[in-house]
Design a protein around this motif. Structure first.
Motif, PDB file in Angstrom:
ATOM      1  N   ILE A   1       0.840  -1.202   0.000  1.00  0.00           N
ATOM      2  CA  ILE A   1       0.000   0.000   0.000  1.00  0.00           C
ATOM      3  C   ILE A   1       0.873   1.249   0.000  1.00  0.00           C
ATOM      4  CG2 ILE A   1      -1.764   1.281   1.260  1.00  0.00           C
ATOM      5  CD1 ILE A   1      -2.751  -1.381   2.358  1.00  0.00           C
ATOM      6  N   ALA A   2       0.686   2.073  -1.032  1.00  0.00           N
ATOM      7  CA  ALA A   2       1.422   3.341  -1.140  1.00  0.00           C
ATOM      8  C   ALA A   2       0.667   4.464  -0.436  1.00  0.00           C
ATOM      9  CB  ALA A   2       1.663   3.692  -2.607  1.00  0.00           C
ATOM     10  N   THR A   3      -0.634   4.581  -0.689  1.00  0.00           N
ATOM     11  CA  THR A   3      -1.471   5.601  -0.041  1.00  0.00           C
ATOM     12  C   THR A   3      -2.830   4.989   0.284  1.00  0.00           C
ATOM     13  OG1 THR A   3      -2.347   6.457  -2.144  1.00  0.00           O
ATOM     14  CG2 THR A   3      -0.349   7.501  -1.259  1.00  0.00           C
ATOM     15  N   LYS A   4      -3.432   5.485   1.366  1.00  0.00           N
ATOM     16  CA  LYS A   4      -4.756   5.000   1.779  1.00  0.00           C
ATOM     17  C   LYS A   4      -5.528   6.168   2.366  1.00  0.00           C
ATOM     18  CE  LYS A   4      -4.874   2.251   5.330  1.00  0.00           C
ATOM     19  NZ  LYS A   4      -4.759   1.024   6.147  1.00  0.00           N
ATOM     20  N   THR A   5      -6.736   6.405   1.831  1.00  0.00           N
ATOM     21  CA  THR A   5      -7.562   7.525   2.285  1.00  0.00           C
ATOM     22  C   THR A   5      -8.981   7.043   2.549  1.00  0.00           C
ATOM     23  OG1 THR A   5      -6.279   9.073   0.932  1.00  0.00           O
ATOM     24  CG2 THR A   5      -8.425   9.823   1.726  1.00  0.00           C
ATOM     25  N   ILE A   6      -9.507   7.380   3.713  1.00  0.00           N
ATOM     26  CA  ILE A   6     -10.915   7.124   4.028  1.00  0.00           C
ATOM     27  C   ILE A   6     -11.460   8.392   4.664  1.00  0.00           C
ATOM     28  CG2 ILE A   6     -12.578   5.665   5.217  1.00  0.00           C
ATOM     29  CD1 ILE A   6     -10.494   3.529   5.439  1.00  0.00           C
ATOM     30  N   ASN A   7     -12.417   9.040   3.990  1.00  0.00           N
ATOM     31  CA  ASN A   7     -13.047  10.215   4.584  1.00  0.00           C
ATOM     32  C   ASN A   7     -14.556  10.140   4.375  1.00  0.00           C
ATOM     33  OD1 ASN A   7     -13.595  11.121   1.938  1.00  0.00           O
ATOM     34  ND2 ASN A   7     -11.700  12.304   1.858  1.00  0.00           N
ATOM     35  N   LYS A   8     -15.245  11.250   4.604  1.00  0.00           N
ATOM     36  CA  LYS A   8     -16.708  11.219   4.586  1.00  0.00           C
ATOM     37  C   LYS A   8     -17.282  11.012   3.195  1.00  0.00           C
ATOM     38  CE  LYS A   8     -17.131  16.274   4.254  1.00  0.00           C
ATOM     39  NZ  LYS A   8     -17.663  17.476   4.899  1.00  0.00           N
ATOM     40  N   GLU A   9     -16.441  11.183   2.160  1.00  0.00           N
ATOM     41  CA  GLU A   9     -16.956  11.086   0.810  1.00  0.00           C
ATOM     42  C   GLU A   9     -16.526   9.829   0.080  1.00  0.00           C
ATOM     43  OE1 GLU A   9     -15.888  14.583  -1.295  1.00  0.00           O
ATOM     44  OE2 GLU A   9     -17.208  15.899  -0.139  1.00  0.00           O
ATOM     45  N   PHE A  10     -15.309   9.386   0.294  1.00  0.00           N
ATOM     46  CA  PHE A  10     -14.831   8.267  -0.505  1.00  0.00           C
ATOM     47  C   PHE A  10     -13.733   7.477   0.195  1.00  0.00           C
ATOM     48  CE2 PHE A  10     -10.656   9.768  -1.880  1.00  0.00           C
ATOM     49  CZ  PHE A  10     -10.755  11.134  -1.622  1.00  0.00           C
ATOM     50  N   LEU A  11     -13.482   6.315  -0.383  1.00  0.00           N
ATOM     51  CA  LEU A  11     -12.380   5.455   0.031  1.00  0.00           C
ATOM     52  C   LEU A  11     -11.485   5.261  -1.188  1.00  0.00           C
ATOM     53  CD1 LEU A  11     -12.570   2.108   1.923  1.00  0.00           C
ATOM     54  CD2 LEU A  11     -11.587   2.154  -0.340  1.00  0.00           C
ATOM     55  N   LYS A  12     -10.172   5.436  -0.995  1.00  0.00           N
ATOM     56  CA  LYS A  12      -9.239   5.271  -2.115  1.00  0.00           C
ATOM     57  C   LYS A  12      -7.932   4.685  -1.603  1.00  0.00           C
ATOM     58  CE  LYS A  12      -6.995   7.644  -5.992  1.00  0.00           C
ATOM     59  NZ  LYS A  12      -6.806   8.944  -6.686  1.00  0.00           N
ATOM     60  N   VAL A  13      -7.443   3.674  -2.320  1.00  0.00           N
ATOM     61  CA  VAL A  13      -6.182   3.030  -1.977  1.00  0.00           C
ATOM     62  C   VAL A  13      -5.356   2.871  -3.246  1.00  0.00           C
ATOM     63  CG1 VAL A  13      -5.064   0.983  -1.016  1.00  0.00           C
ATOM     64  CG2 VAL A  13      -7.260   1.751  -0.080  1.00  0.00           C
ATOM     65  N   GLU A  14      -4.083   3.253  -3.181  1.00  0.00           N
ATOM     66  CA  GLU A  14      -3.141   2.993  -4.261  1.00  0.00           C
ATOM     67  C   GLU A  14      -2.117   1.980  -3.769  1.00  0.00           C
ATOM     68  OE1 GLU A  14      -1.329   6.426  -5.971  1.00  0.00           O
ATOM     69  OE2 GLU A  14      -3.230   7.321  -6.626  1.00  0.00           O
ATOM     70  N   MET A  15      -1.805   0.992  -4.608  1.00  0.00           N
ATOM     71  CA  MET A  15      -0.903  -0.069  -4.179  1.00  0.00           C
ATOM     72  C   MET A  15      -0.127  -0.637  -5.360  1.00  0.00           C
ATOM     73  SD  MET A  15      -3.622  -3.168  -3.585  1.00  0.00           S
ATOM     74  CE  MET A  15      -4.943  -2.111  -3.006  1.00  0.00           C
ATOM     75  N   ASP A  16       1.002  -1.276  -5.034  1.00  0.00           N
ATOM     76  CA  ASP A  16       1.772  -2.044  -6.007  1.00  0.00           C
ATOM     77  C   ASP A  16       1.416  -3.509  -5.821  1.00  0.00           C
ATOM     78  OD1 ASP A  16       2.974   0.370  -6.619  1.00  0.00           O
ATOM     79  OD2 ASP A  16       4.736  -0.005  -5.377  1.00  0.00           O
ATOM     80  N   VAL A  17       1.198  -4.227  -6.931  1.00  0.00           N
ATOM     81  CA  VAL A  17       0.734  -5.606  -6.817  1.00  0.00           C
ATOM     82  C   VAL A  17       0.977  -6.339  -8.131  1.00  0.00           C
ATOM     83  CG1 VAL A  17      -1.607  -5.112  -7.627  1.00  0.00           C
ATOM     84  CG2 VAL A  17      -1.229  -7.008  -6.028  1.00  0.00           C
ATOM     85  N   TYR A  18       1.032  -7.665  -8.043  1.00  0.00           N
ATOM     86  CA  TYR A  18       1.060  -8.512  -9.233  1.00  0.00           C
ATOM     87  C   TYR A  18       0.573  -9.904  -8.836  1.00  0.00           C
ATOM     88  CZ  TYR A  18       2.447 -10.813 -13.515  1.00  0.00           C
ATOM     89  OH  TYR A  18       2.423 -11.525 -14.695  1.00  0.00           O
ATOM     90  N   PRO A  19      -0.296 -10.505  -9.651  1.00  0.00           N
ATOM     91  CA  PRO A  19      -0.964  -9.952 -10.842  1.00  0.00           C
ATOM     92  C   PRO A  19      -2.084  -8.997 -10.445  1.00  0.00           C
ATOM     93  CG  PRO A  19      -1.764 -12.164 -10.403  1.00  0.00           C
ATOM     94  CD  PRO A  19      -0.667 -11.913  -9.409  1.00  0.00           C
ATOM     95  N   LEU A  20      -2.825  -8.510 -11.436  1.00  0.00           N
ATOM     96  CA  LEU A  20      -3.938  -7.623 -11.147  1.00  0.00           C
ATOM     97  C   LEU A  20      -4.942  -8.335 -10.253  1.00  0.00           C
ATOM     98  CD1 LEU A  20      -4.633  -5.835 -14.552  1.00  0.00           C
ATOM     99  CD2 LEU A  20      -3.639  -4.862 -12.485  1.00  0.00           C
ATOM    100  N   GLN A  21      -5.505  -7.598  -9.304  1.00  0.00           N
ATOM    101  CA  GLN A  21      -6.355  -8.204  -8.297  1.00  0.00           C
ATOM    102  C   GLN A  21      -7.801  -7.798  -8.470  1.00  0.00           C
ATOM    103  OE1 GLN A  21      -5.056  -5.369  -8.111  1.00  0.00           O
ATOM    104  NE2 GLN A  21      -5.429  -4.235  -6.265  1.00  0.00           N
ATOM    105  N   LYS A  22      -8.679  -8.555  -7.793  1.00  0.00           N
ATOM    106  CA  LYS A  22     -10.093  -8.220  -7.700  1.00  0.00           C
ATOM    107  C   LYS A  22     -10.384  -7.897  -6.250  1.00  0.00           C
ATOM    108  CE  LYS A  22     -14.693 -10.059  -8.791  1.00  0.00           C
ATOM    109  NZ  LYS A  22     -15.450 -11.241  -9.308  1.00  0.00           N
TER     110      LYS A  22
END
Length: 290
Positions: free
Chosen positions: A116-137
């Motif tokens: 996990i590079a960045t993780k944000t949870i606030n009143k409007e949205f949830l967003k996570v950026e990460m490095d991974v392989y293979p592509l995940q669901k």
């Protein structure tokens, strides 16, 4: 001089697992059951294709470990597997016979667990950026006393990152929390991703009361009694009703302002009837209505 008395096809290395995890150990096994005990046994390979072991002795014990079982199979344990170890040729040698094979994704899945590079949870949205392989669901799961549901999250591939002879992906997952209409904040949210055959938890039991749109909500026991209106289901801080006297049960004044005699039988009733309601509803301490 003793030699192995079989064809090249009788010497072969294999990997029992169907996947390799970056940072974990990986074991390659060489079939040496038909090889004479005095036959020279070697492992050769890696990024620089060099000698890794000879007669069950590792040339680099911090990186490679040799295993031997009762069937005379001998294995090469690659410690702390990395992309430099993958997509490389490995050869097991027994006497004059040998078997070489590329360790690649044609028969095994290489997994780079989510970083996990960045993780944000606030009143409007949830967003996570990460490095991974293979592509995940990835999935988001809401769990509250009133409901529990799982939502498939949209995964966006941002870019490819070169790692040795391979590559990984930088991806982003996001979801609008506003559309979920969170009413009951007595619960939590999880995010988990399927990477190859494995599941990884990205967000673990993030309590909903930690979200901005829940901070102003006061979680109330449904049987708690308001000290202002003497009604159940809410607290004094959110009450919009008139004061109800805790002595006579009538609205418009507090108990300390009450003029009704204490022994008056009407003190147990208000203008609408029974004050206290069902006996099964526990009362809260009326600390402010005095």
């Amino acid at each position: 001089m003793h030699l192995c008395s079989f064809t090249v096809s009788e010497v072969e290395w294999y990997i029992e697992s169907k996947y390799i995890i970056n940072g974990k150990d990986t074991l390659l096994n060489c079939n040496g059951t038909s090889c004479l005990s005095r036959g020279g046994k070697k492992w050769i390979g890696g990024r620089n294709y060099e000698l890794l072991s000879f007669n069950n002795v590792s040339t680099n014990s911090t990186k490679y470990e040799i295993t031997v079982d009762t069937t005379l199979n001998y294995g090469l344990k690659i410690k702390n597997m990395s992309f430099d170890d993958f997509n490389s040729i490995y050869t097991c040698v027994c006497g004059l016979q040998q078997y070489s094979r590329m360790l690649d994704t044609s028969y095994v899945v290489y997994i780079y667990p989510p970083y996990i590079a960045t993780k944000t949870i606030n009143k409007e949205f949830l967003k996570v950026e990460m490095d991974v392989y293979p592509l995940q669901k990835c999935h988001l799961r809401f769990t509250t006393p009133s409901r529990s549901n799982i939502i498939v999250l949209n995964t966006v591939r941002l870019k490819e990152i070169k790692k040795g002879r391979s590559e990984i992906y930088k991806v982003a997952i996001s979801h609008s929390l506003l559309q979920e209409q969170i009413i009951d904040c007595k619960g939590y949210v999880d995010v988990f991703c399927e990477v190859g055959p494995l599941n990884y938890t990205i967000i673990n039991r993030h309590h909903l009361h930690g979200l901005d749109n829940c901070k102003d909500q006061i979680v109330v026991n449904p049987y708690a009694k308001c000290n202002n209106s003497l009604q159940t289901g809410h607290k004094q801080e959110t009450c919009n009703n008139d004061w109800v006297c805790n002595s006579c049960g009538k609205s418009g004044h507090k108990a300390k302002e009450c003029l009704q005699p204490m022994d008056d039988p009407t003190a147990d009733q208000d203008q609408n009837g029974d004050l206290n309601g069902p006996d099964s509803v526990p009362e809260a301490a009326n600390v402010d209505n005095a």
